[in-house]
Scaffold this motif. Structure first.
Motif, PDB file in Angstrom:
ATOM      1  N   LEU A  37      29.612  20.645  31.485  1.00  0.00           N
ATOM      2  CA  LEU A  37      30.527  20.117  32.493  1.00  0.00           C
ATOM      3  C   LEU A  37      31.132  21.283  33.269  1.00  0.00           C
ATOM      4  O   LEU A  37      31.781  22.152  32.681  1.00  0.00           O
ATOM      5  N   MET A  38      30.909  21.302  34.564  1.00  0.00           N
ATOM      6  CA  MET A  38      31.423  22.398  35.387  1.00  0.00           C
ATOM      7  C   MET A  38      32.760  22.029  35.997  1.00  0.00           C
ATOM      8  O   MET A  38      32.874  21.015  36.702  1.00  0.00           O
ATOM      9  N   GLU A  39      33.779  22.845  35.719  1.00  0.00           N
ATOM     10  CA  GLU A  39      35.034  22.718  36.453  1.00  0.00           C
ATOM     11  C   GLU A  39      34.916  23.626  37.664  1.00  0.00           C
ATOM     12  O   GLU A  39      34.728  24.835  37.539  1.00  0.00           O
ATOM     13  N   ILE A  40      34.964  23.028  38.832  1.00  0.00           N
ATOM     14  CA  ILE A  40      34.721  23.766  40.070  1.00  0.00           C
ATOM     15  C   ILE A  40      35.891  24.680  40.397  1.00  0.00           C
ATOM     16  O   ILE A  40      35.706  25.801  40.876  1.00  0.00           O
ATOM     17  N   CYS A  41      37.102  24.221  40.121  1.00  0.00           N
ATOM     18  CA  CYS A  41      38.316  24.916  40.542  1.00  0.00           C
ATOM     19  C   CYS A  41      38.742  25.978  39.529  1.00  0.00           C
ATOM     20  O   CYS A  41      38.796  25.713  38.324  1.00  0.00           O
ATOM     21  N   GLY A  42      39.091  27.163  40.045  1.00  0.00           N
ATOM     22  CA  GLY A  42      39.591  28.210  39.166  1.00  0.00           C
ATOM     23  C   GLY A  42      40.911  27.856  38.519  1.00  0.00           C
ATOM     24  O   GLY A  42      41.223  28.321  37.419  1.00  0.00           O
ATOM     25  N   GLY A  43      41.715  27.017  39.168  1.00  0.00           N
ATOM     26  CA  GLY A  43      42.954  26.548  38.551  1.00  0.00           C
ATOM     27  C   GLY A  43      42.690  25.733  37.307  1.00  0.00           C
ATOM     28  O   GLY A  43      43.440  25.813  36.322  1.00  0.00           O
ATOM     29  N   HIS A  44      41.613  24.950  37.321  1.00  0.00           N
ATOM     30  CA  HIS A  44      41.222  24.206  36.125  1.00  0.00           C
ATOM     31  C   HIS A  44      40.772  25.148  35.011  1.00  0.00           C
ATOM     32  O   HIS A  44      41.076  24.921  33.835  1.00  0.00           O
ATOM     33  N   THR A  45      40.046  26.193  35.381  1.00  0.00           N
ATOM     34  CA  THR A  45      39.604  27.166  34.371  1.00  0.00           C
ATOM     35  C   THR A  45      40.806  27.754  33.638  1.00  0.00           C
ATOM     36  O   THR A  45      40.827  27.841  32.405  1.00  0.00           O
ATOM     37  N   HIS A  46      41.825  28.146  34.389  1.00  0.00           N
ATOM     38  CA  HIS A  46      43.018  28.730  33.765  1.00  0.00           C
ATOM     39  C   HIS A  46      43.741  27.709  32.903  1.00  0.00           C
ATOM     40  O   HIS A  46      44.245  28.045  31.824  1.00  0.00           O
ATOM     41  N   TRP A 368      40.600  37.128  30.067  1.00  0.00           N
ATOM     42  CA  TRP A 368      41.389  38.290  29.643  1.00  0.00           C
ATOM     43  C   TRP A 368      42.787  37.869  29.211  1.00  0.00           C
ATOM     44  O   TRP A 368      43.277  38.273  28.153  1.00  0.00           O
ATOM     45  N   GLN A 369      43.416  37.036  30.010  1.00  0.00           N
ATOM     46  CA  GLN A 369      44.796  36.645  29.736  1.00  0.00           C
ATOM     47  C   GLN A 369      44.926  35.810  28.473  1.00  0.00           C
ATOM     48  O   GLN A 369      45.898  35.918  27.736  1.00  0.00           O
ATOM     49  N   TYR A 370      43.926  34.975  28.206  1.00  0.00           N
ATOM     50  CA  TYR A 370      44.034  34.039  27.084  1.00  0.00           C
ATOM     51  C   TYR A 370      43.073  34.369  25.942  1.00  0.00           C
ATOM     52  O   TYR A 370      42.504  33.493  25.333  1.00  0.00           O
ATOM     53  N   GLY A 371      42.905  35.657  25.673  1.00  0.00           N
ATOM     54  CA  GLY A 371      42.172  36.046  24.472  1.00  0.00           C
ATOM     55  C   GLY A 371      40.994  36.958  24.692  1.00  0.00           C
ATOM     56  O   GLY A 371      40.471  37.524  23.731  1.00  0.00           O
TER      57      GLY A 371
END
Length: 378
Positions: A37-46, A368-371
């Protein structure tokens, strides 16, 4: 906090995780053969990493990080052109903070500022307009970048500049659109994708119907999603439910914010100010037809490419990426950030090689930020 805390309810999240697991088991997806499942938005990735959803969700689900960070997909040639404009005498170059540290082939905007260029961070193109009013003897250039989310504010600013007759304001237009790169990914025979988590902020502007082709022509489901943990989990449940039932539709989980047909005022401003470029270069994806916007001839006086004779107006592009940087593969979902040989070694937030490590929506920054820093040290 209303409209936020209720979407972070752990009881609701656990119920959604249980429902997802049941659907995934029914489909037969496993860690060895997961649903992609691809999350297109970088905000979703974070959000996925911030709330640990990648670790909590059924192992038969694998999140693929898409090209939904507008700073990250900008090719190095365009950063170089920003620097070239900014270093010209009499120019005040304005930009969102995300773009300041993105490496160009020669230098970043931050480095150009340190070298003496007048580069200023702004929160809105309206801030750049105000600078133009206050500095009539200077050329004020706004770095217009972003997907459909930020495109309307730039368009409205250009309209305002035209009404006021400001002659010292222009926009270096790098606005891009979401549907076209999704099509490029779906046309790539090496990509294996089972569904999409659609971008929330972009869809707030354009609505849900620009994604209809994904379900109609490619048989893949897409669910427009919000950014809180239960938003994302509900969108995953909606996707796996479609897959389990053999359906492929465009659905809207984020209906409290995203109207079906988008924002008519924003859409009208975009149509008035911009037209499609024949093609636009994306980092990692190359030239994609009709994926970028340019300023219409009626507003040419506010087009920095025409005013300064730079960019696509001169045909200069295709600056090679820094050797060893795998930003392109990461943005295409073909490589995890930790799979890049430079991650945490030659490329860190303090000394980035690529945009994905410095943008607030970059996949490498999220890892990087989350592990990811711990992983890189191992």
């Amino acid at each position: 906090m209303k409209f936020a805390s209720e979407f972070r309810d752990p009881v609701a999240a656990r119920a959604l995780l249980t429902a997802i697991a049941a659907k995934v088991d029914a489909i037969g997806a496993t860690k060895a053969k997961p649903l992609h499942l691809m999350e297109i938005c970088g905000g979703h990735t974070h959000s996925i990493f911030r709330y640990g959803l990648d670790k909590l969700i059924h192992e038969g689900i694998e999140f693929i990080h898409g090209p939904g960070c507008p700073v990250c997909v900008l090719p190095m040639a365009r950063v170089d052109e920003c620097v070239e404009i900014a270093e010209r005498p009499g120019v005040i170059f304005t930009t969102f903070g995300d773009a300041m540290r993105v490496p160009g082939h020669r230098k970043s905007l931050m480095q150009a500022k340190a070298d003496g260029a007048d580069i200023r961070m702004v929160y809105s193109p309206l801030d750049a307009l105000e600078l133009a009013r206050r500095n009539p003897g200077r050329e004020v250039v706004f770095f217009g970048l972003g997907f459909e989310t930020t495109t309307p504010s730039t368009a409205l600013s250009i309209q305002q500049a035209a009404r006021e007759g400001l002659t010292n304001f222009s926009v270096f237009c790098n606005h891009i659109t979401v549907p076209e790169p999704i099509k490029a990914l779906l046309d790539d025979p090496d990509m294996v994708l089972d569904g999409f988590i659609g971008p929330g902020h972009v869809s707030m502007v354009i609505g849900v119907h620009p994604y209809d082709f994904i379900a109609r022509d490619y048989g893949k489901p897409l669910v427009v999603a919000g950014f809180e943990p239960t938003d994302l989990l509900q969108s995953v449940l909606m996707l796996v439910t479609q897959i389990a039932e053999g359906r492929a539709e465009v659905e809207n989980q984020y209906a409290r914010v995203v109207p079906e047909h988008g924002n008519p005022v924003s859409i009208a401003a975009i149509a008035d100010v911009y037209e499609r470029r024949p093609s636009f270069e994306w980092r990692g994806l190359g030239e994609i037809d009709a994926s970028g916007l340019r300023i219409r001839p009626k507003y040419q006086a506010f087009d920095a490419e025409e005013k300064f004779g730079i960019g696509y107006a001169t045909g200069r592009r295709n600056v090679p990426e820094i050797e060893g940087c795998a930003c392109g593969s990461v943005m295409m979902g073909k490589l995890k950030p930790t799979g890049c040989p430079q991650f945490g070694k030659g490329c860190t937030p303090e000394m980035p090689l690529g945009a994905l490590m410095v943008s607030s929506e970059g996949a490498c920054a999220a890892y990087w930020q989350y592990g990811g820093a711990r992983v890189a040290a191992e």
